[in-house]
Enzyme design. Sequence first.
Site, PDB file in Angstrom:
ATOM      1  N   HIS A  43       0.981  -0.829   0.295  1.00 37.50           N
ATOM      2  CA  HIS A  43      -0.310  -0.176   0.027  1.00 37.50           C
ATOM      3  C   HIS A  43       0.779   1.162   0.166  1.00 37.50           C
ATOM      4  O   HIS A  43       1.068   2.395   1.156  1.00 37.50           O
ATOM      5  CB  HIS A  43      -1.556  -0.651   1.257  1.00 37.50           C
ATOM      6  CG  HIS A  43      -2.313   0.951   1.302  1.00 37.50           C
ATOM      7  ND1 HIS A  43      -3.247   0.704   1.680  1.00 37.50           N
ATOM      8  CD2 HIS A  43      -2.560   1.960   1.093  1.00 37.50           C
ATOM      9  CE1 HIS A  43      -3.820   1.858   1.378  1.00 37.50           C
ATOM     10  NE2 HIS A  43      -3.384   2.983   0.530  1.00 37.50           N
ATOM     11  N   GLU A  70      -2.755  -1.707  -3.008  1.00 40.53           N
ATOM     12  CA  GLU A  70      -3.622  -1.330  -2.971  1.00 40.53           C
ATOM     13  C   GLU A  70      -3.670   0.347  -2.381  1.00 40.53           C
ATOM     14  O   GLU A  70      -2.391   0.967  -1.763  1.00 40.53           O
ATOM     15  CB  GLU A  70      -4.802  -1.383  -1.921  1.00 40.53           C
ATOM     16  CG  GLU A  70      -3.653  -1.928  -0.375  1.00 40.53           C
ATOM     17  CD  GLU A  70      -4.525  -2.267   0.965  1.00 40.53           C
ATOM     18  OE1 GLU A  70      -5.137  -3.468   0.341  1.00 40.53           O
ATOM     19  OE2 GLU A  70      -3.979  -2.616   2.366  1.00 40.53           O
ATOM     20  N   HIS A 190      -7.894  -5.725   7.759  1.00 36.89           N
ATOM     21  CA  HIS A 190      -8.346  -4.662   7.905  1.00 36.89           C
ATOM     22  C   HIS A 190      -9.029  -5.223  10.189  1.00 36.89           C
ATOM     23  O   HIS A 190      -9.941  -5.505  10.566  1.00 36.89           O
ATOM     24  CB  HIS A 190      -8.911  -3.518   8.473  1.00 36.89           C
ATOM     25  CG  HIS A 190      -8.394  -2.775   8.706  1.00 36.89           C
ATOM     26  ND1 HIS A 190      -7.394  -0.987   8.096  1.00 36.89           N
ATOM     27  CD2 HIS A 190      -8.103  -1.791  10.223  1.00 36.89           C
ATOM     28  CE1 HIS A 190      -7.014  -0.417   9.186  1.00 36.89           C
ATOM     29  NE2 HIS A 190      -7.362  -0.836  10.409  1.00 36.89           N
TER      30      HIS A 190
END
Length: 239
Positions: A43, A70, A190
């Site tokens: 990310h 991401e 998450h």
Amino acid sequence: MTRLSVNINKFATLRNARGGNMPDVEKAALDCVKFGAEGITVHPRPDERHIRYSDVRAIRPLLDVEMNIEGNPIPKFIDIVNEVVPNQVTLVPDAPDAITSNAGWDTLRNRNFLTEVCSEFHRKGIRTSIFINPDPVMARGAAECGADRVELYTAAYAEEYREGREKAIAPYLRAAEAARECGLGLNAGHDLNLENLEYFIRTIPWTDEVSIGHAIICDAIYMGLEKTIEAYLSKIKIF
């Protein structure tokens, strides 16, 4: 069967805190794969406070498993995705100064923008996933944007798990069912960890992929990376 994609950002955070190349992020990615990870997630953020754009370029050709990039599809992010052509891109609406991702897309209000981004990545043959809150309306909206998958933002599930796991997972089950009805693949991520992961997979067994980073790195401090990845795989390979 659900796949485990390891988010390696925290290896880069540790490296960047001291400078130099310890730990070696490229080696960390390869070690995760060697120990059983079926994907690697990165990310990159605009300030490169953990994964750098140069890391993304270096890691991509090393992998023989899926790579998931991401992030918020700002121009710089779109450029790096189009350059390295990962297997999957996950669109996340995080602000540049966000400590970590903290919300999913409103796929209705952002339909035109997300449709355009999905179309651009599809032209490169990249699977697109849209990060959403556990809301059936948002899942259906993602399908209308042309996404291939949604990733359910599981922070609320993790926070509420100990108080009542059935209640905690209920909205995720509804969103997952809506995604499946629309023909979307399903990812989740998450704050998933060794305590709450197995129940999530047992309840929503058609989950294609979980992306986990912070908890894996924390557990690896005590258990070692190899044993930690084995432990996470044991929680998802239950069928």
